[in-house]
Write a protein that holds these residues in place. Structure first.
Motif, PDB file in Angstrom:
ATOM      1  N   ILE A   8       0.823  -1.213   0.000  1.00  0.00           N
ATOM      2  CA  ILE A   8       0.000   0.000   0.000  1.00  0.00           C
ATOM      3  C   ILE A   8       0.863   1.272   0.000  1.00  0.00           C
ATOM      4  O   ILE A   8       0.392   2.347  -0.379  1.00  0.00           O
ATOM      5  CB  ILE A   8      -0.994  -0.020   1.179  1.00  0.00           C
ATOM      6  CG1 ILE A   8      -2.164   0.913   0.919  1.00  0.00           C
ATOM      7  CG2 ILE A   8      -0.308   0.292   2.488  1.00  0.00           C
ATOM      8  CD1 ILE A   8      -3.344   0.693   1.845  1.00  0.00           C
ATOM      9  N   GLU A   9       2.117   1.167   0.425  1.00  0.00           N
ATOM     10  CA  GLU A   9       3.008   2.329   0.452  1.00  0.00           C
ATOM     11  C   GLU A   9       3.527   2.714  -0.939  1.00  0.00           C
ATOM     12  O   GLU A   9       4.181   3.747  -1.072  1.00  0.00           O
ATOM     13  CB  GLU A   9       4.201   2.068   1.377  1.00  0.00           C
ATOM     14  CG  GLU A   9       3.817   2.017   2.836  1.00  0.00           C
ATOM     15  CD  GLU A   9       4.993   1.707   3.728  1.00  0.00           C
ATOM     16  OE1 GLU A   9       5.421   2.608   4.461  1.00  0.00           O
ATOM     17  OE2 GLU A   9       5.484   0.559   3.689  1.00  0.00           O
ATOM     18  N   LEU A  10       3.237   1.896  -1.946  1.00  0.00           N
ATOM     19  CA  LEU A  10       3.654   2.209  -3.312  1.00  0.00           C
ATOM     20  C   LEU A  10       2.408   2.165  -4.191  1.00  0.00           C
ATOM     21  O   LEU A  10       2.034   1.130  -4.724  1.00  0.00           O
ATOM     22  CB  LEU A  10       4.713   1.213  -3.806  1.00  0.00           C
ATOM     23  CG  LEU A  10       5.304   1.510  -5.185  1.00  0.00           C
ATOM     24  CD1 LEU A  10       6.110   2.810  -5.157  1.00  0.00           C
ATOM     25  CD2 LEU A  10       6.192   0.357  -5.641  1.00  0.00           C
ATOM     26  N   SER A  15       6.144   6.588  -7.438  1.00  0.00           N
ATOM     27  CA  SER A  15       7.514   6.133  -7.200  1.00  0.00           C
ATOM     28  C   SER A  15       7.937   6.524  -5.793  1.00  0.00           C
ATOM     29  O   SER A  15       7.392   7.462  -5.210  1.00  0.00           O
ATOM     30  CB  SER A  15       8.468   6.755  -8.226  1.00  0.00           C
ATOM     31  OG  SER A  15       8.408   8.176  -8.180  1.00  0.00           O
ATOM     32  N   ARG A  16       8.925   5.794  -5.260  1.00  0.00           N
ATOM     33  CA  ARG A  16       9.465   6.073  -3.929  1.00  0.00           C
ATOM     34  C   ARG A  16      10.926   5.705  -3.889  1.00  0.00           C
ATOM     35  O   ARG A  16      11.338   4.714  -4.485  1.00  0.00           O
ATOM     36  CB  ARG A  16       8.756   5.225  -2.864  1.00  0.00           C
ATOM     37  CG  ARG A  16       7.417   5.771  -2.432  1.00  0.00           C
ATOM     38  CD  ARG A  16       6.921   5.118  -1.180  1.00  0.00           C
ATOM     39  NE  ARG A  16       7.839   5.370  -0.059  1.00  0.00           N
ATOM     40  CZ  ARG A  16       7.749   4.758   1.112  1.00  0.00           C
ATOM     41  NH1 ARG A  16       6.824   3.865   1.333  1.00  0.00           N
ATOM     42  NH2 ARG A  16       8.591   5.033   2.064  1.00  0.00           N
ATOM     43  N   PHE A  26      15.107   2.862  -5.909  1.00  0.00           N
ATOM     44  CA  PHE A  26      13.774   3.431  -6.026  1.00  0.00           C
ATOM     45  C   PHE A  26      12.854   2.390  -6.629  1.00  0.00           C
ATOM     46  O   PHE A  26      13.279   1.492  -7.339  1.00  0.00           O
ATOM     47  CB  PHE A  26      13.755   4.741  -6.836  1.00  0.00           C
ATOM     48  CG  PHE A  26      14.000   4.592  -8.300  1.00  0.00           C
ATOM     49  CD1 PHE A  26      12.946   4.508  -9.206  1.00  0.00           C
ATOM     50  CD2 PHE A  26      15.289   4.557  -8.798  1.00  0.00           C
ATOM     51  CE1 PHE A  26      13.180   4.387 -10.564  1.00  0.00           C
ATOM     52  CE2 PHE A  26      15.533   4.439 -10.152  1.00  0.00           C
ATOM     53  CZ  PHE A  26      14.475   4.354 -11.039  1.00  0.00           C
ATOM     54  N   ALA A  27      11.581   2.527  -6.283  1.00  0.00           N
ATOM     55  CA  ALA A  27      10.559   1.598  -6.767  1.00  0.00           C
ATOM     56  C   ALA A  27       9.482   2.393  -7.490  1.00  0.00           C
ATOM     57  O   ALA A  27       9.182   3.527  -7.128  1.00  0.00           O
ATOM     58  CB  ALA A  27       9.951   0.831  -5.598  1.00  0.00           C
ATOM     59  N   THR A  51      13.401  15.934  -6.262  1.00  0.00           N
ATOM     60  CA  THR A  51      12.784  16.065  -4.951  1.00  0.00           C
ATOM     61  C   THR A  51      12.501  14.649  -4.460  1.00  0.00           C
ATOM     62  O   THR A  51      12.372  13.731  -5.274  1.00  0.00           O
ATOM     63  CB  THR A  51      11.466  16.882  -5.000  1.00  0.00           C
ATOM     64  OG1 THR A  51      10.555  16.234  -5.876  1.00  0.00           O
ATOM     65  CG2 THR A  51      11.707  18.308  -5.481  1.00  0.00           C
ATOM     66  N   PRO A  52      12.411  14.437  -3.159  1.00  0.00           N
ATOM     67  CA  PRO A  52      12.223  13.076  -2.642  1.00  0.00           C
ATOM     68  C   PRO A  52      11.049  12.353  -3.307  1.00  0.00           C
ATOM     69  O   PRO A  52       9.974  12.930  -3.478  1.00  0.00           O
ATOM     70  CB  PRO A  52      11.962  13.300  -1.151  1.00  0.00           C
ATOM     71  CG  PRO A  52      12.673  14.587  -0.848  1.00  0.00           C
ATOM     72  CD  PRO A  52      12.498  15.429  -2.091  1.00  0.00           C
ATOM     73  N   ASN A  53      11.290  11.114  -3.690  1.00  0.00           N
ATOM     74  CA  ASN A  53      10.272  10.211  -4.243  1.00  0.00           C
ATOM     75  C   ASN A  53       9.715  10.634  -5.599  1.00  0.00           C
ATOM     76  O   ASN A  53       8.709  10.089  -6.038  1.00  0.00           O
ATOM     77  CB  ASN A  53       9.121  10.012  -3.240  1.00  0.00           C
ATOM     78  CG  ASN A  53       9.620   9.469  -1.921  1.00  0.00           C
ATOM     79  OD1 ASN A  53      10.443   8.562  -1.889  1.00  0.00           O
ATOM     80  ND2 ASN A  53       9.150  10.030  -0.830  1.00  0.00           N
TER      81      ASN A  53
END
Length: 105
Positions: A8-10, A15-16, A26-27, A51-53
């Motif tokens: 659920i976090e992706l 992307s993260r 990164f995913a 920037t992050p993610n």
């Protein structure tokens, strides 16, 4: 296998970034499938995000390097536009189960 994150976090079309064992990764999730790459552009060896993610282009259909704008296919990491055309991101083997996404480093 090392745990990356829960499924659920992706979210789809997102992307993260991650760091596991001093390795920057990164995913990206597309059409329900997770893809994981080493966070290093083959052109200059720099991280891709500005920037992050944020690893995707504005349409969320390609991975984009923030430094020189190279574009990569989400499914296999091949560079289709930019200074490293024909080269590829380094893919990391991953699997997903009920607990989340796992990577093999």
């Amino acid at each position: 296998m090392k745990f990356l994150c829960t499924g659920i976090e992706l979210a789809d079309a997102s992307s993260r970034g991650f760091e596991i064992d001093d390795q920057k990764l990164f995913a990206v999730r597309r059409n329900g499938q997770a893809y994981v790459y080493i966070n290093r552009c083959p052109h200059r060896g720099v991280g891709l995000e500005w920037t992050p993610n944020q690893f995707l282009d504005p349409s969320n259909s390609l991975i984009q390097c923030a430094t020189h704008g190279a574009l990569f296919l989400i499914e296999d990491g091949e560079c289709v536009s930019g200074p490293c055309a024909g080269q590829s991101l380094t893919r990391v083997a991953c699997s997903e189960d009920a607990k989340g996404i796992w990577v093999s480093l």
